[in-house]
Motif scaffolding. Structure first.
Motif: not given
Length: 970
Positions: A789-812
């Motif tokens: 199972m992917g570490p979804f929370g860890d990835m979103l925490d990374l974005l929040t910490k280092y790329y706070p402007a990224y609020k809309r994300i996409g996936t296939l």
């Protein structure tokens, strides 16, 4: 030729005259006579003792051996007849003596050193006289039938004493950080030396040192070998615990002096001969502990029930005169001087902390009743074990509760405020002595006991607790037993057991002196192992849970909980927090292992309690505590909890567990058959290749042997769902014993078709959603495996910490893949919890993927965060192409997608998943039922960054993120 003839003649002469010369030779100092029980109190027993050579270390050990026997009530000339032997370094003579000892009708055989153990144990195989050994580096490697602490001949037991090789090299580096090359001379025919050399090679590799070796087969060649090493320009020489070399130690030190290089050793006290420092065992104390065990056997303890445990009462000795001669590079720091038991100053004068002097064995006065008050912090398993040891030790000395001993007990209910009233009550009672358990209670007694003597145990560091300035210079009304845990060994064992361990978290009350002491040791141990330590303090039990949650938030990889009273009172809360976060706990008290601890490295406090019986008895019979030195007694063990590992989803190879603990593990293949393993792939994607590579490495360290225990056949459906069923049918027809599906589609087909053959899956994102069970523990009876199972929370925490402007994300995602839909939903749930918006676009086939990717990046998203399913993994380059055309940052929840174009990839370690899969297969082959084996997650999450991919995407990677990454592609 003449030399050879003389040696043979000498050997034959000694063999022929063994009974005339050796049986009656007293080749060492006898233990000081002490008053003990009357001679008729116990029947006289006959014991025989063999030491391999006349060396200071072995002589000290022999003296300690008899001191330990005396503590157990066995005194030569009273109730003990002793026959002493010394082979003077000749193995042929040792073997002859061994035969004599084994066949002479002795009640007990005692041996000192590895060669002596080997000689007597081999001679004793048929007579099977009880045999206790000591001063043996590695009992398992001695080749006498010992395979683990609990697996040994029923008549044979003893103590191993593996020298602190790593600590010695670390100390040398601490003195001289420029140290690069170290030489060693050893006898490859000595099992103890070989064991230490093997350890030294690994230690030097870890520390970046070069170890240059030279072997000898006799002491005559030692000096020449040492001189040859020095001539090669080495920085230092190291002395291991090799009897052959230690016999000729003067020639080693002389060669080193000529080359102006230092000698350091793990065998004190070679500093007296000119070594720079020794860091090893206090061999008198090792001998004493061996004597205590021998006394227990004479008192009726069955050797078959006694584990062969490692004991290492550490002793440091330094030579400042040698350091001064070597120059500034080898200046011994003040911190080491303070720790040293023996210091030789710049003028060559010895200054030592004296070893406790043997006192007369106390005997209870006939007709008298003795009274003691036991004061403790709170009831707990290890404290209760310590009390049992104390009472057992008192019973051995003749002080028996219910007969001539009255015991009062009181505890503070875990509240420091209650300690002083308890102490004051005992101080004003008819008690003859107060016995304290734990550091807070000892400190309360130091403040409150004005009339009664105090004897302590269950204390980490009595000096730090305020009992005195040193073990010999202490408060006049206090004595007792300290038990310093082997913190460095605990961190080292944790690193071996948990290779991903990089950050360790600990909680303690900085108001507890023992905890402050252990914290300082833990800092040093973590620094030596390259582990980051995060310390949080908790002054009350109410603060512990919050501290545990804070450690989880700080991304620790594991908890280390020492014997801190505050933390231990809230241990269940720590375990709850750690389990919820999937984090293992290491501690230093085996009595708590079943409370959810994964690994325990430390003393059993039973021995600490039993050791306190002697000073307490001496006090009860009128001796002043001021005359009784404090002691440290740490009888350590390493224990692993398989249940905790299963709960955490850790699949640790059996070989690693055995290396760390010496645990008695089940036979790897009890059926003896060759198991046929059928590995089923959906396609040859990068995750599949990485998982297979991990499996290959797992098999390399497995106790199972390819061709003998198992065969493997790998089949692939080449991405064709319709082909999976036929592949499985073929595997079953060929007689597969275990099906190993790698991917969700292959697992789903397998569990629908196969009900009796074990199925061990891997590379499955969510096995519960895929239909393998209701939960990770409640699942189909023939199924177990590894989830990713992917570490979804860890990835979103990374974005929040280092790329706070990224609020809309996409996936296939792929609607035809159950796991893909589950992953998309899980990512969406995490986005909602963290304030992100997720755009998800469907693609049902490889042909649809490029257009779906273009559709996704044309939407108003800030970045693509791609989940890891079979479709996207196989066609990731199409996603990369679309993202770069649209200048959209591309993140992957699959750690293998960097070569396919991801800028940042964060996911479960597929290599570790492969290794874990082998671990589960091993358990099935060993006889475990898959129904009892929980599904697991690889503990490691990998963060990989590609700077070229970032440049192609127009992204900047913050410096902090680069430091956090496990790997950066330049």
């Amino acid at each position: 030729m003449m030399v050879t003839i003389r040696r043979l003649a000498l050997g034959l002469f000694l063999i022929a005259s063994a009974s005339a010369l050796l049986l009656f030779s007293d080749l060492g100092s006898r233990v000081n006579a002490r008053q003990g029980p009357p001679a008729d109190a116990q029947p006289t027993k006959r014991v025989a003792v063999l030491q391999h050579a006349s060396q200071a270390v072995l002589d000290e050990s022999r003296e300690g051996l008899f001191a330990g026997l005396a503590e157990r009530g066995w005194l030569e000339g009273k109730n003990l007849t002793v026959r002493r032997f010394n082979a003077e370094g000749d193995m042929t003579v040792a073997q002859a003596i061994g035969r004599e000892m084994a066949n002479a009708g002795n009640d007990l055989l005692l041996t000192i050193s590895t060669p002596s153990l080997q000689a007597v144990a081999n001679a004793n195989r048929s007579t099977r006289t009880p045999h206790v050994f000591g001063i043996v580096t590695n009992p398992v490697a001695a080749g006498v039938g010992i395979s683990s602490p609990t697996e040994h001949p029923a008549w044979l037991t003893g103590h191993g004493t593996m020298q602190p090789v790593q600590q010695a090299f670390e100390t040398a580096l601490a003195i001289n950080p420029d140290l690069k090359t170290v030489g060693v001379v050893y006898n490859a025919g000595e099992a103890n030396a070989v064991a230490q050399i093997a350890l030294a090679r690994q230690v030097c590799a870890d520390l970046g040192l070069t170890l240059t070796e030279s072997t000898v087969d006799s002491s005559a060649g030692v000096g020449e070998a040492a001189a040859a090493l020095v001539s090669r320009g080495l920085d230092a020489l190291w002395l291991c615990g090799d009897v052959t070399v230690i016999t000729a130690v003067d020639s080693v030190i002389a060669a080193a002096k000529r080359g102006n290089v230092p000698v350091f050793s793990v065998i004190p006290p070679n500093v007296k001969r000119g070594a720079l420092f020794d860091l090893g065992a206090d061999y008198h104390e090792v001998g004493r502990l061996t004597g205590l065990l021998a006394g227990d056997v004479l008192n009726g303890r069955d050797p078959a029930t006694v584990p062969v445990e490692n004991v290492m009462p550490e002793m440091l000795a330094v030579n400042l005169q040698t350091a001064a001669q070597l120059g500034d590079k080898w200046k011994i720091p003040d911190s080491l001087r303070a720790k040293a038991r023996l210091v030789i100053d710049e003028e060559g004068v010895e200054k030592s902390t004296p070893r406790p002097v043997d006192a007369a064995l106390p005997v209870p006065a006939p007709g008298r009743t003795y009274r003691i008050g036991l004061a403790y912090y709170t009831p707990e398993p290890s404290r209760d074990s310590c009390e049992r040891g104390l009472l057992d030790g008192l019973r051995d000395l003749g002080f028996i509760e219910g007969q001539n001993l009255v015991v009062s007990r009181a505890h503070a209910q875990g509240e420091v405020a209650n300690i002083l009233p308890i102490i004051q009550n005992f101080d004003n009672s008819p008690n003859d002595a107060i016995v304290t358990f734990s550091t807070p209670v000892l400190q309360g007694a130091l403040a409150g006991a004005k009339k009664k003597p105090v004897v302590f145990t269950y204390v980490i560091d009595p000096v730090a607790a305020g009992a005195g300035k040193s073990f010999t210079d202490h408060l006049p009304n206090v004595t007792g037993i300290g038990t310093l845990p082997p913190v460095a060994d605990g961190v080292k064992a944790a690193r071996k057991l948990l290779p991903h361990l990089k950050t360790l978290g600990t909680i303690y009350n900085d108001g507890e002196a023992n905890s402050v002491k252990v914290a300082s040791l833990l800092r040093e141990a973590c620094a030596a192992q390259g582990v980051k330590l995060i310390e949080l303090t908790a002054p009350t039990t109410g603060d512990v849970m919050q501290a545990a949650q804070a450690l989880v938030a700080r991304k620790v990889d594991a908890f280390y909980i020492d014997g801190d009273n505050t933390a231990m009172q809230a241990l269940d809360g720590i375990v709850k927090v750690a389990n919820a976060a999937g984090l293992p706990i290491i501690n230093e008290d085996p009595d708590y292992l079943d409370r959810g601890i994964l690994l325990s490295v430390g003393p059993g406090f039973y021995h600490s309690g039993k050791a306190a019986a002697l000073p307490l008895a001496r006090v009860l019979t009128g001796e002043s505590p001021a005359q009784i030195p404090l002691q440290n007694v740490s009888v350590n063990s390493t224990k692993f909890n398989p249940a905790a590992a299963a709960k955490l989803g850790l699949a640790i190879p059996a070989t690693v567990i055995k290396e760390v603990t010496g645990a008695n593990l089940p036979a790897p293949n009890p059926t003896g058959k060759t198991w046929k393993l059928a590995v089923i792939l959906y396609n040859e994607s990068p995750p599949a290749e990485e998982t297979l590579a991990g499996m290959a490495d797992g098999w390399k360290v497995s106790p199972l042997v390819a061709g003998r225990d198992y065969t493997i056949k790998v089949r692939s459906a080449q991405g064709d769902m319709s082909a999976i069923s036929g592949i499985l049918d073929a595997a079953v027809t060929e007689g597969a014993d275990i099906i190993v599906p790698l991917s969700t589609p292959t697992m789903q087909t397998a569990i629908n078709k196969i009900r009796k053959i074990p199925v061990v899956f891997s590379m499955v994102a969510d096995p519960v959603i895929a239909g393998a069970g209701k939960s990770y523990t409640d699942h189909l009876p023939n199924v177990t495996g590894v989830a990713v199972m992917g570490p979804f929370g860890d990835m979103l925490d990374l974005l929040t910490k280092y790329y706070p402007a990224y609020k809309r994300i996409g996936t296939l995602f792929c609607p035809a893949e159950v796991n893909s839909v589950a992953l998309k939903d899980a990512l969406d749930a995490e986005c909602q919890r963290r304030g992100f918006t997720l755009e998800a676009v469907a693609a049902n086939s490889p042909g649809e993927l490029p257009d779906a990717a273009l559709s996704l990046v044309s939407r108003p998203i800030d970045a693509v965060v791609q989940i890891s399913d079979n479709l996207s993994s196989a066609g990731f380059t199409a996603i990369t192409k679309a993202a770069r055309q649209a200048r959209k940052p591309l993140f992957s929840l699959n750690s293998t997608m960097i070569p396919q174009g991801a800028v940042i990839a964060m996911g479960r370690d597929y290599h570790a998943a492969g290794e874990a899969t082998v671990g589960l297969i091993e358990r099935v082959i060993a006889g475990e039922n898959p129904s009892t084996i929980p599904f697991i997650l690889p503990p490691k999450v990998v963060r990989v960054i590609s700077l070229p991919n970032a440049k192609a995407a127009g992204m900047t990677i913050p410096e902090g993120l680069l430091k956090e990454a496990d790997k950066v592609i330049e």
